[in-house]
Every structure is written in C-alpha cells, then in structure tokens.
Design an enzyme around this catalytic site. Structure first.
Site, short mmCIF file in Angstrom:
data_model
loop_
_atom_site.label_atom_id
_atom_site.label_comp_id
_atom_site.label_asym_id
_atom_site.label_seq_id
_atom_site.Cartn_x
_atom_site.Cartn_y
_atom_site.Cartn_z
N ASP A 137 -4.02 -6.91 4.78
CA ASP A 137 -4.99 -7.85 5.35
C ASP A 137 -4.85 -9.25 4.75
O ASP A 137 -5.16 -10.24 5.39
CB ASP A 137 -6.42 -7.34 5.12
CG ASP A 137 -6.70 -6.04 5.84
OD1 ASP A 137 -6.30 -5.93 7.02
OD2 ASP A 137 -7.29 -5.14 5.24
N ASN B 268 0.85 -1.19 0.00
CA ASN B 268 0.00 0.00 0.00
C ASN B 268 0.88 1.24 0.00
O ASN B 268 2.10 1.14 -0.05
CB ASN B 268 -0.96 -0.02 1.20
CG ASN B 268 -0.21 -0.12 2.51
OD1 ASN B 268 0.52 0.77 2.90
ND2 ASN B 268 -0.40 -1.25 3.21
#
Length: 409
Positions: free
Chosen positions: A278, A210
């Site tokens: 995640d 990210n």
C-alpha cells in the site's frame, strides 16, 4: 484430423481401462493410435485388446530384440504428431520430470521431440502430495501439457481430485493439441492476473514487502489457461516456475505492476491476486543506508501511497474488463472487511481469505466468494482446487461454461 497419429502411453492405474475407449473415439475422428503399454498398464488392459482397437502392434518392452535392432524406442518417439500419456500415473510423471529412462515408456518420453500431453489419474493424496505438485509444475515449465484431473469418488473409496477426465474432454484436448488451437470453455477469453508480492526499495539492498508466495495467483493463471483462456500473468518476485501457456510479465514495484496491467488491456476478466504494498518510501536512497552511531535514533521514513491497481482497473472508463475480481487478505472480521472492500474498489467479486494462519506461503486456502448479492463459503482445499473452482465460476459468469468440470460444491 485425417492422417494424424498419436503415440499413446498407457500407465498402470485402474483408469487404464478408459484408454481403450479413447483409442476407439480417436479412431472415429481419423486419429490413429500407436500404443505403449507399461508393465503396470498390463495389469489392467491387455496388449491384445489394445492392438485390436488400434489396428497396430502394442509395444511393451524396451529390450525387444526385433524392435531394438532398429532402435525402436527412437522410432516410436518420432513416429507420431503428439505423445499422450493416459493415464499419467504419479510414477510416470516423476520419471519424466527426473529424466529417468529405465523402461520403454520413460525412454520414449526422454527421446521424443514431439509435444507431450499428460492426463493424470491417481489417488487424491498422491495428486496433492508435495512431490507430485513439484513434478507437475516442472513438467509444465518444461513445456509438457498436464491436464487437470476431475474430482469425484475413486476406486479406493476416497473422494477428491485425481479422477481421469471424461474421454470426450481428453479427445477435445488432443484435437486442440494436434490443430495447434486453444480449446476449452474459456477459449477466446483474455484473462489478466496479478500475483505475488511487490517490493518497494528503501535503498539498493533493502525493500518493503510481504510474505506472499504467489502460489494462489499462479494456480489461478494455470487453471484459466487450462480452460482455454489466453492468460497474461503480471507477477511480483516469486520462487515459482511460470505456468504453461501463460504470458508472464515480471515486475518489482506496485507502479510497475499497474503499468504492466494497463499495457495488457483490453481483457475480458481481471483477477487481482497480488499482495500489493500500500505504501512505498517517498524517496529511495541511492546508497545503502548506514547506522551512524549506536545511540542515534532510528531515521524517520516518509511514505508515499502506492497506486490502487484493483480500484484503477475497476473504474476504467475504457477497456474495463467485463469481470473484475479482487482478493481480500484479512486477519479478522474477514467477510465484513471484504464486502466493504468490494464497495470501495468498485469490483464485481471479492475472494476473501483469512491469512492469520498458514495461508501465505502454504498449499491450502479457505475462501469466501463475495458478490454484490451473495456470499459463498468454500471449504478448505488446495490452492489448485480453489483455482479450478474459480475458473468454473468465471466461465459460468462469462457464458463460457460448456464442458468445464467444477469442483464439488
């Protein structure tokens, strides 16, 4: 502190007048001051007043024939137990970072083999300028202690961070540096911080990740260390210099980050700032994945859930930190999702922020501190200021808030 000596470099700023009080307070504690007054510093205090209070000559010129016959700048740089720059102007810090040596103060800083403590004082815009932020980060990475300035009204009429800390606070920092002991409202507290992104490999050259820069987590680690805490910073891959006085543990994946956090326990406070992936590929390829043909469908990717680091540490039966703080990066319904996350994870506080704009990778942040009873919205401010304010809240929660200057509410 008997027979301890500092070399005090007085920079050119309105806060220079406080250096006189600093010399007197140190003298009362048995700490002698030998002083260099820069040309700018002489616009605010005179060498005569400095000499009268310190009981020693005030040094002003690099090319002093009497002093330099014996290489005076070298002797000055080695004659003290600690070099203190107060006030440390933006110019002095920029010179020190660049290794310039065009006057007595900068030459002495470059020649010293002693610890250096800088006490910044400048206009808020100068303190928050990207160049000053870079200089401070590099100085800290080089081993220089740079105190955080206070926040408040300034002589120029503006308000914000940049004021010289109160003299008793500076004296305490000098005494701690001379004794080699940590000081501050969080002395004796072990803080565990995570920061940055994680990377989950698809193959040897690709990964899932990210846009997290790690800046907020690094700022929090730095603020807690400045408040006296023993800090362990578990960081994913970032392009940031390690904060001073912080134990940095570098990791790549979420599973590595969890293990590093568990290895660092026990801790008094855990602040989970990292943007942890995640999911990860269930099976990472050992060779680079190749496109076989133009018309071939995209390969299916099986994902596996990563460990939930915040929830794991929040629900530890043994060695659960006294205070567990999570971060919620949201793009809409920020407070609602953050409060739900607080309940779901079992942590004590959540710092919620809207990352739909330029927060990830940017210099500023606007957050809401959510506890089980309250929500407290903070105005948009630099990430360093968010960190200082959070450090103050943590100190107050742990009962260690004496003497810590909070940012203005």
């Amino acid at each position: 502190m008997e027979q301890k000596r500092i070399l005090l470099i007085i920079g050119g700023g309105i806060a220079a007048y406080k250096s006189l009080e600093l010399i007197r307070e140190l003298g009362r504690r048995g700490i002698a001051s030998r002083c260099i007054v820069t040309r700018g510093g002489q616009e605010f205090v005179t060498p005569l007043s400095v000499a009268a209070l310190s009981g020693d000559k005030a040094y002003t010129e690099l090319f002093d024939l009497d002093e330099e016959a014996e290489m005076g700048h070298i002797q000055l740089s080695r004659s003290a137990d600690l070099v203190v720059v107060c006030p440390a102007t933006a110019d002095l810090m920029a010179k020190a970072n660049a290794g310039l040596a065009n006057d007595l103060a900068s030459t002495t800083l470059l020649a010293t083999d002693k610890p250096v403590l800088m006490v910044p004082a400048m206009n808020v815009r100068m303190w928050q300028h990207a160049a000053t932020i870079r200089n401070v980060a590099q100085l800290r990475a080089d081993g220089v202690t740079v105190m955080e300035p206070d926040e408040g009204a300034m002589a120029c009429g503006e308000f914000g961070p940049g004021r010289l800390p109160d003299v008793p606070v500076i004296v305490a920092e000098i005494e701690a540096a001379l004794s080699g002991q940590a000081s501050g409202p969080l002395a004796g507290v072990h803080a565990l911080i995570t920061a940055g992104p994680t990377r989950e490999p698809l193959d040897p050259v690709r990964y899932l990740s990210n846009h997290s820069s790690g800046r907020q987590g690094y700022a929090i680690a730095s603020a807690l260390a400045a408040a006296g805490a023993s800090v362990t910073l578990v960081s994913g891959p970032v392009a940031l210099a390690p904060p001073r006085n912080v134990n940095l543990v570098q990791v790549e994946t979420a599973r590595q980050m969890l293990k590093a956090c568990e290895d660092a326990l026990p801790a008094d406070v855990f602040v989970s700032v990292a943007a942890v992936a995640d999911w990860r590929p269930a099976r990472a390829a050992t060779k680079k994945l190749k496109i076989k043909a133009v018309d071939t469908e995209a390969p299916a990717m099986e994902l596996a859930e990563n460990p939930d680091i915040l929830r794991t540490l929040s629900n530890k039966r043994k060695h659960r930190p006294r205070l567990v703080v999570g971060f919620a990066a949201e793009t809409h319904d920020v407070e609602a999702y953050a409060r739900a996350k607080l309940e779901r994870k079992g942590c004590d506080w959540i710092i919620a922020n809207d990352v739909s704009g330029d927060v990830m990778g940017g210099a500023d942040n606007e957050v809401v501190l959510i506890t089980r009873e309250t929500s407290e919205r903070w105005p948009r401010m630099g990430k360093d200021e968010v960190a200082r304010r959070l450090a103050g809240k943590i100190a107050a929660e742990l009962g260690h808030d004496g003497g810590l200057k909070l940012a203005a509410e």
